[in-house]
Design an enzyme around this catalytic site. Structure first.
Site, short mmCIF file in Angstrom:
data_model
loop_
_atom_site.label_atom_id
_atom_site.label_comp_id
_atom_site.label_asym_id
_atom_site.label_seq_id
_atom_site.Cartn_x
_atom_site.Cartn_y
_atom_site.Cartn_z
N GLU A 183 62.09 20.05 82.95
CA GLU A 183 61.99 19.03 83.99
C GLU A 183 60.61 18.99 84.62
O GLU A 183 60.14 17.95 85.06
CB GLU A 183 63.04 19.27 85.08
CG GLU A 183 63.03 18.23 86.18
CD GLU A 183 64.27 18.26 87.05
OE1 GLU A 183 64.15 17.91 88.23
OE2 GLU A 183 65.35 18.63 86.55
N LYS A 184 59.96 20.15 84.67
CA LYS A 184 58.65 20.24 85.31
C LYS A 184 57.79 21.27 84.60
O LYS A 184 58.32 22.15 83.89
CB LYS A 184 58.80 20.56 86.80
CG LYS A 184 59.60 21.81 87.08
CD LYS A 184 59.69 22.10 88.57
CE LYS A 184 60.66 21.19 89.28
NZ LYS A 184 62.07 21.54 89.01
N ASP A 214 66.61 20.75 85.29
CA ASP A 214 67.21 21.61 86.29
C ASP A 214 68.72 21.58 86.15
O ASP A 214 69.30 20.58 85.71
CB ASP A 214 66.81 21.15 87.70
CG ASP A 214 65.38 21.58 88.07
OD1 ASP A 214 64.80 22.39 87.32
OD2 ASP A 214 64.86 21.11 89.10
N ARG A 232 68.87 24.26 94.89
CA ARG A 232 69.58 22.99 95.12
C ARG A 232 71.05 23.12 94.67
O ARG A 232 71.50 22.45 93.75
CB ARG A 232 68.89 21.85 94.37
CG ARG A 232 67.49 21.56 94.88
CD ARG A 232 66.80 20.53 94.00
NE ARG A 232 65.43 20.28 94.40
CZ ARG A 232 65.04 19.29 95.20
NH1 ARG A 232 65.94 18.44 95.67
NH2 ARG A 232 63.77 19.13 95.53
N TYR A 268 68.11 29.42 91.95
CA TYR A 268 67.96 27.97 92.09
C TYR A 268 68.51 27.49 93.44
O TYR A 268 69.66 27.80 93.80
CB TYR A 268 68.71 27.27 90.95
CG TYR A 268 68.57 25.78 90.92
CD1 TYR A 268 67.36 25.19 90.58
CD2 TYR A 268 69.65 24.96 91.24
CE1 TYR A 268 67.23 23.81 90.53
CE2 TYR A 268 69.53 23.57 91.20
CZ TYR A 268 68.31 23.01 90.85
OH TYR A 268 68.18 21.64 90.81
#
Length: 497
Positions: A7-8, A102, A318, A316
């Protein structure tokens, strides 16, 4: 070639390090065993504006509403076209695609929409894999890579994010145009932006602002009586169904109480046991940091993200889960050993005294069914507290303390409740005696300004004298809240619903 699409960049580099880096290229990394890792930079694609579907939508008019695309169009975002080209080029070469977004529905969609945009064959799409990474440390990533699952398994979750995205577009594009056109007829030239989340949130803030501006504080009054038995004085509060807002009414009650005999209607003591608070989810972490340090919701999220992504010392962030999988029990000794190594800190002492044989209710696989997330906890990487900012240190300490509390016994208290009848008035008081500190050793609350009062041993129907009574003036508590806390607490209440 197996292609991991992260994702990043930070996640991509962490995956590449676990696979074994051969060479860093522009926008991707070649790894051992023929694997390649590339990455998105957030969303590489976005839903097209209405005019991309039909030229007639260039002009805003009620006549062209509502707009419902039959086939949705995705276009590259302006800031990420170069990286999108890199990802698409690598997808063409891949024989196996691995979605490394993610571990949430947005992460699922973010990578899946790029795979769809690349127009890969059905065979490649159906055989795509998913890796779920909650911890950026090498061992955790290696474990995740060794437990790849079919990407198709999480398509329903990805579709949920897709529905949310399209719902945002439909509501935003249609209602914004409708409101703006109607407003222009009334002489307003500005665009009136309407959003599915933005607009009701703004409405909450405005409504709350109006309530605060119009609020007129009105004192209310309580009646407190003092009783004595066996030379032990104690106070009890009048139980009134309605708040007393007139002082003379409260004072009139005193004349009927002071110096009068009263009767004990209830005196009972119960032993209460309490489990430690569950480890943090993002919401409960934000609530705790707002209450203790005044951090805003986004500020806490940014700090937690930094602890996860930059320092790699928490999992993580979130997540909406407060529970832990029993699979993570293997990590307990190393995590506690790392915390015990933080010399001259409270965390070190708490870790040293932790009982790793204990299991609190937070270890619950059923609570995590169909979820890629667990609660936010320390990772197996030894933390360097000196490398943290003050805010990062505060948030990390809170996360680690909650985790350590799970390895302490239940707390136990003797809770006493006394009810006294004086004429037509009932008084009530409570007292608490801590029997076992348990997990409060770690999560002890700051002492309140008022000490717990000692209560005498009483029996039902026993007579007791009221030695004094007084009227106490009170003010609404919420006036003492800062604006940041006022709004945040309202949002937390909304989230719980």
């Amino acid at each position: 070639m197996r292609l991991f699409i992260a994702e990043k960049p930070s996640l991509g580099r962490a995956i590449a390090a676990s696979l074994g880096v051969i060479k860093n290229e522009k926008g991707y990394i070649t790894c051992k065993n023929g694997d390649v890792v590339t990455w998105c930079i957030g969303h590489l694609l976005e839903l097209a504006e209405p005019e991309a579907y039909d030229e007639k939508y260039k002009s805003w008019s009620l006549d062209t509403l509502p707009i419902f695309p039959k086939e949705w169009i995705l276009i590259p975002t302006d800031s990420s076209k170069e990286q999108l080209d890199v990802v698409l080029e690598q997808i063409k070469k891949a024989t196996v695609l691995v979605n490394a977004g993610d571990p949430d529905r947005e992460g699922d969609l973010l990578i899946n929409e790029v795979i769809e945009y690349a127009n890969v064959s059905n065979d490649i799409k159906e055989n795509a894999l998913r890796v779920l990474i909650n911890d950026l440390n090498p061992k955790a990533i290696e474990t995740a890579i060794n437990n790849l699952e079919p990407n198709s398994k999480r398509i329903p979750i990805s579709n949920a994010a897709l529905c949310r995205s399209r719902a945002d577009w439909l509501l935003g594009m249609n209602i914004t145009r409708a409101c703006s056109v109607l407003a222009k007829r009334k002489g307003h030239d500005n665009v009136l932006h309407v959003g599915r989340v933005q607009t009701p949130t703004i409405q909450l803030v405005v409504k709350r602002d109006i309530e605060i501006a119009n609020f007129k504080p009105v004192d209310f009054f309580e009646v407190e009586a003092q009783f004595t038995h066996a030379d032990i004085p104690f106070k009890a509060k009048l139980q009134n169904k309605k708040r007393i807002d007139k002082k003379d009414v409260a004072e009139s009650m005193i004349t009927n109480i002071a110096g009068q005999p009263a009767t004990v209607t209830l005196c009972e003591t119960k032993r209460a046991k309490s489990q430690p608070p569950l480890p943090f989810s993002l919401r409960t972490l934000q609530e705790a940091m707002s209450s203790k340090y005044g951090y805003g919701a986004k500020e806490t999220l940014d700090i937690a993200q930094s602890l996860y992504e930059t320092h790699k010392i928490t999992s993580y962030p979130r997540t909406d889960k407060n529970y832990l999988s029993t699979i993570k029990e293997d990590e307990i000794p190393l995590i506690i050993e790392n915390l015990e190594g933080l010399n001259d800190t409270p965390l070190a002492q708490w870790a040293s005294d932790a009982d790793m044989s204990l299991r609190s209710p937070c270890w619950n696989d059923k609570k995590l069914e169909d979820s890629a997330h667990t609660a936010i906890i320390p990772t197996t990487r030894a933390p360097d507290l000196d490398a943290l900012s003050e805010a990062e240190h505060n948030v990390y300490t809170a996360i680690a303390s909650r985790y350590l509390a799970q390895f302490y016994p239940t707390a136990e208290d003797d809770n006493t409740t006394i009810k006294i009848q004086s004429g037509e008035h009932e008084f009530k008081t409570t007292g608490k005696i801590e029997i076992k500190k348990g997990w409060r050793t770690v999560l002890a609350k700051e002492k309140s300004d008022t000490e717990e009062q000692s209560l005498p041993s009483l029996t039902k129907d026993q007579s007791i004298d009221c030695t004094n009574a007084e009227v106490i003036s009170k003010k609404p508590l919420h006036l003492n809240l800062t604006p940041k806390v006022r709004y945040f607490r309202q949002c937390v209440t909304l989230a719980k619903r």
